[in-house]
Design a protein around this motif. Structure first.
Motif, PDB file in Angstrom:
ATOM      1  N   PHE A 150       0.865  -1.182   0.000  1.00  0.00           N
ATOM      2  CA  PHE A 150       0.000   0.000   0.000  1.00  0.00           C
ATOM      3  C   PHE A 150       0.894   1.222   0.000  1.00  0.00           C
ATOM      4  CE2 PHE A 150      -2.028  -3.471   2.153  1.00  0.00           C
ATOM      5  CZ  PHE A 150      -3.329  -3.476   1.673  1.00  0.00           C
ATOM      6  N   SER A 151       0.826   2.030  -1.063  1.00  0.00           N
ATOM      7  CA  SER A 151       1.703   3.205  -1.025  1.00  0.00           C
ATOM      8  C   SER A 151       1.015   4.330  -0.283  1.00  0.00           C
ATOM      9  CB  SER A 151       2.166   3.620  -2.414  1.00  0.00           C
ATOM     10  OG  SER A 151       1.135   3.464  -3.320  1.00  0.00           O
ATOM     11  N   SER A 152       1.802   4.972   0.531  1.00  0.00           N
ATOM     12  CA  SER A 152       1.270   6.030   1.376  1.00  0.00           C
ATOM     13  C   SER A 152       1.435   7.374   0.679  1.00  0.00           C
ATOM     14  CB  SER A 152       2.029   6.030   2.699  1.00  0.00           C
ATOM     15  OG  SER A 152       1.810   7.217   3.388  1.00  0.00           O
ATOM     16  N   ILE A 153       0.303   8.068   0.499  1.00  0.00           N
ATOM     17  CA  ILE A 153       0.379   9.424  -0.058  1.00  0.00           C
ATOM     18  C   ILE A 153       0.365  10.360   1.158  1.00  0.00           C
ATOM     19  CG2 ILE A 153      -0.572  10.835  -1.977  1.00  0.00           C
ATOM     20  CD1 ILE A 153      -2.659   8.285  -2.004  1.00  0.00           C
ATOM     21  N   ASP A 154       0.877  11.513   1.046  1.00  0.00           N
ATOM     22  CA  ASP A 154       0.926  12.556   2.078  1.00  0.00           C
ATOM     23  C   ASP A 154       1.416  12.075   3.453  1.00  0.00           C
ATOM     24  OD1 ASP A 154      -1.323  11.484   3.433  1.00  0.00           O
ATOM     25  OD2 ASP A 154      -2.728  12.636   2.216  1.00  0.00           O
ATOM     26  N   GLY A 155       2.244  11.039   3.481  1.00  0.00           N
ATOM     27  CA  GLY A 155       2.874  10.629   4.749  1.00  0.00           C
ATOM     28  C   GLY A 155       1.944  10.030   5.784  1.00  0.00           C
ATOM     29  N   ALA A 156       0.735   9.600   5.381  1.00  0.00           N
ATOM     30  CA  ALA A 156      -0.180   8.987   6.347  1.00  0.00           C
ATOM     31  C   ALA A 156       0.438   7.701   6.878  1.00  0.00           C
ATOM     32  CB  ALA A 156      -1.523   8.695   5.690  1.00  0.00           C
ATOM     33  N   LEU A 157       0.255   7.436   8.181  1.00  0.00           N
ATOM     34  CA  LEU A 157       0.826   6.230   8.784  1.00  0.00           C
ATOM     35  C   LEU A 157       0.162   4.981   8.210  1.00  0.00           C
ATOM     36  CD1 LEU A 157       2.752   5.107  10.958  1.00  0.00           C
ATOM     37  CD2 LEU A 157       0.836   5.204  12.553  1.00  0.00           C
ATOM     38  N   LEU A 158      -1.182   5.041   8.089  1.00  0.00           N
ATOM     39  CA  LEU A 158      -1.925   3.900   7.561  1.00  0.00           C
ATOM     40  C   LEU A 158      -2.569   4.290   6.234  1.00  0.00           C
ATOM     41  CD1 LEU A 158      -3.693   2.829  10.879  1.00  0.00           C
ATOM     42  CD2 LEU A 158      -1.744   1.701   9.803  1.00  0.00           C
TER      43      LEU A 158
ATOM     44  N   LEU B 256       5.029  17.610  14.162  1.00  0.00           N
ATOM     45  CA  LEU B 256       5.886  16.513  14.594  1.00  0.00           C
ATOM     46  C   LEU B 256       6.247  15.605  13.423  1.00  0.00           C
ATOM     47  CD1 LEU B 256       4.601  15.187  18.026  1.00  0.00           C
ATOM     48  CD2 LEU B 256       6.602  16.569  17.507  1.00  0.00           C
ATOM     49  N   ALA B 257       7.526  15.372  13.241  1.00  0.00           N
ATOM     50  CA  ALA B 257       7.979  14.441  12.199  1.00  0.00           C
ATOM     51  C   ALA B 257       8.747  13.313  12.892  1.00  0.00           C
ATOM     52  CB  ALA B 257       8.866  15.167  11.201  1.00  0.00           C
ATOM     53  N   GLY B 258       9.229  12.351  12.110  1.00  0.00           N
ATOM     54  CA  GLY B 258       9.996  11.249  12.692  1.00  0.00           C
ATOM     55  C   GLY B 258       9.169  10.508  13.720  1.00  0.00           C
ATOM     56  N   ARG B 259       7.986  10.054  13.277  1.00  0.00           N
ATOM     57  CA  ARG B 259       7.025   9.419  14.181  1.00  0.00           C
ATOM     58  C   ARG B 259       7.607   8.176  14.852  1.00  0.00           C
ATOM     59  NH1 ARG B 259       3.770   8.414  10.361  1.00  0.00           N
ATOM     60  NH2 ARG B 259       2.092   9.914  10.468  1.00  0.00           N
TER      61      ARG B 259
ATOM     62  N   VAL C  44       0.390  -9.169   9.562  1.00  0.00           N
ATOM     63  CA  VAL C  44       1.614  -8.446   9.902  1.00  0.00           C
ATOM     64  C   VAL C  44       1.650  -7.191   9.048  1.00  0.00           C
ATOM     65  CG1 VAL C  44       4.126  -8.486   9.660  1.00  0.00           C
ATOM     66  CG2 VAL C  44       2.953 -10.460  10.653  1.00  0.00           C
ATOM     67  N   VAL C  45       1.831  -6.040   9.688  1.00  0.00           N
ATOM     68  CA  VAL C  45       1.857  -4.768   8.966  1.00  0.00           C
ATOM     69  C   VAL C  45       3.224  -4.111   9.158  1.00  0.00           C
ATOM     70  CG1 VAL C  45       0.773  -2.491   8.738  1.00  0.00           C
ATOM     71  CG2 VAL C  45      -0.608  -4.477   9.435  1.00  0.00           C
ATOM     72  N   VAL C  46       3.884  -3.774   8.054  1.00  0.00           N
ATOM     73  CA  VAL C  46       5.160  -3.074   8.171  1.00  0.00           C
ATOM     74  C   VAL C  46       4.913  -1.609   7.835  1.00  0.00           C
ATOM     75  CG1 VAL C  46       7.547  -2.931   7.376  1.00  0.00           C
ATOM     76  CG2 VAL C  46       6.412  -5.164   7.528  1.00  0.00           C
ATOM     77  N   LEU C  47       5.019  -0.751   8.842  1.00  0.00           N
ATOM     78  CA  LEU C  47       4.774   0.680   8.676  1.00  0.00           C
ATOM     79  C   LEU C  47       6.012   1.364   8.101  1.00  0.00           C
ATOM     80  CD1 LEU C  47       3.192   1.210  12.196  1.00  0.00           C
ATOM     81  CD2 LEU C  47       1.933   1.108  10.035  1.00  0.00           C
ATOM     82  N   GLU C  48       5.784   2.367   7.255  1.00  0.00           N
ATOM     83  CA  GLU C  48       6.907   3.150   6.683  1.00  0.00           C
ATOM     84  C   GLU C  48       8.051   2.229   6.239  1.00  0.00           C
ATOM     85  OE1 GLU C  48       7.587   7.048   8.831  1.00  0.00           O
ATOM     86  OE2 GLU C  48       6.680   5.931  10.459  1.00  0.00           O
ATOM     87  N   ALA C  49       7.723   1.225   5.457  1.00  0.00           N
ATOM     88  CA  ALA C  49       8.685   0.163   5.143  1.00  0.00           C
ATOM     89  C   ALA C  49       9.958   0.677   4.458  1.00  0.00           C
ATOM     90  CB  ALA C  49       8.027  -0.902   4.285  1.00  0.00           C
ATOM     91  N   LEU C  50       9.840   1.745   3.689  1.00  0.00           N
ATOM     92  CA  LEU C  50      11.008   2.267   2.971  1.00  0.00           C
ATOM     93  C   LEU C  50      12.096   2.740   3.942  1.00  0.00           C
ATOM     94  CD1 LEU C  50      11.676   2.459   0.001  1.00  0.00           C
ATOM     95  CD2 LEU C  50      10.855   4.825   0.016  1.00  0.00           C
ATOM     96  N   LYS C  51      11.651   3.204   5.113  1.00  0.00           N
ATOM     97  CA  LYS C  51      12.593   3.704   6.138  1.00  0.00           C
ATOM     98  C   LYS C  51      13.637   2.646   6.514  1.00  0.00           C
ATOM     99  CE  LYS C  51      11.529   7.920   7.650  1.00  0.00           C
ATOM    100  NZ  LYS C  51      10.329   8.194   6.948  1.00  0.00           N
ATOM    101  N   PHE C  52      13.213   1.373   6.497  1.00  0.00           N
ATOM    102  CA  PHE C  52      14.143   0.312   6.899  1.00  0.00           C
ATOM    103  C   PHE C  52      15.299   0.166   5.910  1.00  0.00           C
ATOM    104  CE2 PHE C  52      10.069  -0.872   8.832  1.00  0.00           C
ATOM    105  CZ  PHE C  52      10.468  -0.940  10.154  1.00  0.00           C
TER     106      PHE C  52
ATOM    107  N   CYS D 291       1.113  -6.957   5.151  1.00  0.00           N
ATOM    108  CA  CYS D 291       0.843  -5.680   4.496  1.00  0.00           C
ATOM    109  C   CYS D 291       2.027  -4.752   4.666  1.00  0.00           C
ATOM    110  CB  CYS D 291      -0.388  -5.016   5.107  1.00  0.00           C
ATOM    111  SG  CYS D 291      -1.822  -6.091   5.121  1.00  0.00           S
ATOM    112  N   LEU D 292       2.523  -4.237   3.552  1.00  0.00           N
ATOM    113  CA  LEU D 292       3.654  -3.314   3.630  1.00  0.00           C
ATOM    114  C   LEU D 292       3.195  -1.931   3.208  1.00  0.00           C
ATOM    115  CD1 LEU D 292       6.363  -5.381   1.686  1.00  0.00           C
ATOM    116  CD2 LEU D 292       5.888  -5.434   4.123  1.00  0.00           C
ATOM    117  N   SER D 293       3.576  -0.927   3.987  1.00  0.00           N
ATOM    118  CA  SER D 293       3.330   0.437   3.554  1.00  0.00           C
ATOM    119  C   SER D 293       4.533   0.850   2.710  1.00  0.00           C
ATOM    120  CB  SER D 293       3.175   1.341   4.784  1.00  0.00           C
ATOM    121  OG  SER D 293       3.170   2.678   4.367  1.00  0.00           O
ATOM    122  N   ILE D 294       4.440   0.555   1.412  1.00  0.00           N
ATOM    123  CA  ILE D 294       5.557   0.812   0.490  1.00  0.00           C
ATOM    124  C   ILE D 294       4.999   0.743  -0.924  1.00  0.00           C
ATOM    125  CG2 ILE D 294       6.328  -1.570  -0.012  1.00  0.00           C
ATOM    126  CD1 ILE D 294       9.208  -0.616   0.669  1.00  0.00           C
ATOM    127  N   ASP D 295       5.706   1.310  -1.890  1.00  0.00           N
ATOM    128  CA  ASP D 295       5.261   1.234  -3.274  1.00  0.00           C
ATOM    129  C   ASP D 295       5.361  -0.208  -3.761  1.00  0.00           C
ATOM    130  OD1 ASP D 295       4.776   3.383  -5.566  1.00  0.00           O
ATOM    131  OD2 ASP D 295       5.795   1.619  -6.415  1.00  0.00           O
TER     132      ASP D 295
END
Ligand code: ZN
Ligand code: ZN
Length: 609
Positions: free
Chosen positions: A301-309, A389-392, A446-454, A484-488
């Motif tokens: 799931f690609s995240s637009i506008d930096g949404a967590l979910l 706030l950034a860097g959640r 299993v959900v990987v949030l902001e997966a690109l960060k890793f 579920c991965l939050s990534i393109d």
């Protein structure tokens, strides 16, 4: 009175001085002659002091002219090394431009007098060295159950052929493995630094003297001489814990490979995704890759506008929560790890130059370095006071996720509050890397949030580490659940996870590294030392290159100031020239030692540069 038979003992002396690392000869007094054997610790006079030494061999005569001193004392009757293990230590010292005693110190546990008295069965059987090297393979863990279950299966299969040595990254892993053996009442010997000194030393002696045993230890246990050792298994092979922290920073993978070649021991590396070093061996077909076919239900799931979910992820999570717990992997601990001005997006900084963070909801911004608080914070650029706030961090992610799924229990596992397991009931479980609790039967999703960060860390191992982490996390899902991965969805990790095969992704990274070339296509070394002398040292290195005393293909980058009066250079060197470079740096260190100059830090093939 000297011994009548083989009156000379050749020893390594624990002098603590780099250039005094060659063997020395001593006379063996007749009264202790029966016990002065290979691998026994003795005390000898050395440069006017009494120091510990270890016996390498007994000889009829010494080649030394002049006075030979006598061994003062037998420290223990139990050998703690064998001719083979001493040879291994010597080889490792040479390979990492170090001294045998530096290696021996981590290889052999400290003596404990009471154990020396009570321990009785010194029955080490020295087996003949084989003619050929042992086989080596990488076996990848299967999804849907605990990795250590796979490990246990392999151990039980191998122990029928002789002793098995398991090297695990840390105490937590060792605990898990030992517990699995205990459930089935399988005998094992544990060897790691979490044990009391007395137990560790006793277990070390037991491991040396027991046939068909299972030894489970951390990296230092890799040197243990085990009489009928048939296999070594390296658990979670790509872990940074397999690299020794103290100088000279040897690593388990390479030490095991030396044993495999010399002692013919079969070597099995286990993990989810092989490290780049092993991947290269797999590509070259000198290491067997074993991976069972699986197909995972993975969605991106690609995240637009930096949404967590990202919007559509909600229904997957809801579906999971009907069945059981849902795991969320989040990249960072803390709450708000960066603060921006909501108006101009200027990054909020402390007067000391470090960034400001927010440690909990509604708290005043605080400096991440000097801890100054800013209750009246306003933007240094536009003077407005609205915060963004950034860097959640995990705590803030927990707040947001809990708000999205009200009424569901929230469990956080990170930092100081790591949970080892959770119940198999619907709950939201948030964890940072390495802190995910296990659950019987696996997670419903299993959900990987902001997966690109890793994948975004700036070091050479970032991709390797992220792959292992994401496979490991995905493996925690139950057989009918979804990942579920939050990534393109075009990111190669998505296809790799679906097919449970990282091959294509790893090959791509190897190809990029061959181009440049970077490790594992070249060997690397980091040399650090006092800044005030460093330019002279580096000039010396460059001159040696010009004068062909070092192979011309060697590349030197730096010097870089690393603070505390120290500087470093990074050296890349073709594999075939590694030994020449190691010898050169060893000689450099030896000369500094003779001149009583500060030692340099030499690290060959470190985990990270
Ligand atoms: Zn500050
Ligand atoms: Zn502003």
């Amino acid at each position: 009175m000297p011994a009548t038979v083989k009156p000379i003992a050749r020893v390594w002396v624990d002098s603590g001085v780099f250039h005094l690392d060659s063997p020395y000869d001593y006379i063996v007094p007749a009264r202790i002659s029966d016990h002065v054997d290979v691998g026994v610790r003795v005390q000898v006079p050395f440069n006017g002091r009494e120091v510990e030494a270890i016996v390498l061999e007994r000889l009829d005569e010494s080649a030394v002219t002049g006075t030979i001193h006598q061994i003062s004392k037998l420290l223990s009757i139990h050998p703690v090394a064998t001719a083979t293990s001493l040879h291994l230590i010597e080889e490792v010292a040479k390979h990492w431009a170090s001294t045998p005693m530096d290696i021996l110190r981590s290889a052999v546990p400290a003596r404990v007098a009471s154990v020396d008295k009570s321990f009785t069965c010194s029955t080490y059987v020295s087996t003949k060295l084989p003619i050929s090297a042992g086989a080596r393979s990488f076996i990848s863990f299967d999804p849907g159950h605990q990795a250590e279950e796979d490990l246990k299966k392999i151990v039980l299969e191998k122990v029928s052929k002789g002793s098995v040595l398991v090297i695990a990254p840390d105490v937590r892993d060792i605990d898990v493995i030992c517990k699995l053996f205990e459930i089935d009442q399988i005998a094992y010997i544990r060897l790691d630094s979490s044990l009391p000194r007395i137990v560790r030393y006793e277990n070390y002696l037991k491991a040396m003297n027991t046939q068909n045993c299972i030894v489970v230890g951390a990296r230092s246990a890799v040197f243990t001489p085990i009489s009928d050792l048939a296999s070594i298994i390296v658990h979670k092979e790509s872990s940074h814990e397999h690299f020794e922290i103290r100088t000279p920073g040897w690593n388990v993978r390479d030490v095991v490979d030396i044993r495999r070649e010399r002692e013919g021991v079969e070597t099995i590396y286990m993990g989810y995704v092989p490290s780049l070093e092993l991947s290269l061996l797999i590509e070259n077909r000198t290491l067997t890759y074993v991976n069972h076919p699986h197909r995972l239900n993975v969605k991106a799931f690609s995240s637009i506008d930096g949404a967590l979910l990202p919007g559509k992820i909600f229904s997957e999570i809801r579906k999971g929560l009907l069945q059981g717990p849902v795991l969320f992997l989040t990249p960072r601990k803390g709450y708000g790890n960066a603060l921006l001005c909501a108006h101009c997006k200027n990054l909020a900084m402390c007067r000391c130059g470090a960034k400001l963070i927010v440690s909990s909801k509604g708290a005043a911004p605080i400096c991440s370095l000097c801890h100054t608080t800013y209750p009246e914070w306003c933007c240094s650029w536009c003077q407005r006071d609205r915060q963004y706030l950034a860097g959640r961090g995990i705590e803030r992610a927990g707040e947001e996720i809990s708000r999205a799924f009200p009424g569901v229990a929230l469990i956080l596992s990170y930092g100081e509050v790591i949970k080892s397991s959770v119940e198999n009931t619907p709950s939201l479980v948030l964890a940072t890397p390495g802190a995910a609790p296990t659950v019987r039967g696996g997670y419903a999703a299993v959900v990987v949030l902001e997966a690109l960060k890793f994948f975004a860390h700036p070091d050479l191992r970032a991709q390797e580490r992220a792959r292992e982490l994401l496979f490991e996390t995905a493996a925690m899902v139950n057989t009918s659940g979804s990942v579920c991965l939050s990534i393109d969805e075009s990111h190669p990790i998505v296809a790799s996870l679906i097919r449970w095969s990282p091959g294509a992704m790893v090959r791509r990274e190897l190809a990029e590294r061959m181009e440049i070339p970077l490790p594992p296509y070249v060997s690397s070394a980091v040399l650090a030392g006092p800044t005030k002398e460093f330019s002279v040292i580096v000039d010396g290195l460059r001159k040696s290159l010009d004068e062909k005393r070092l192979p011309g293909e060697i590349k030197i980058y730096g010097p870089i100031d690393i603070g505390k009066g120290q500087s470093k250079v990074v050296i890349y060197c073709p594999m075939q020239d590694r030994a020449v470079l190691a010898q050169f740096l060893h000689e450099l260190q030896r000369r500094r030692s003779i001149a009583k100059k500060e030692y340099l830090t030499i690290r060959f093939d470190p985990y990270s540069l």
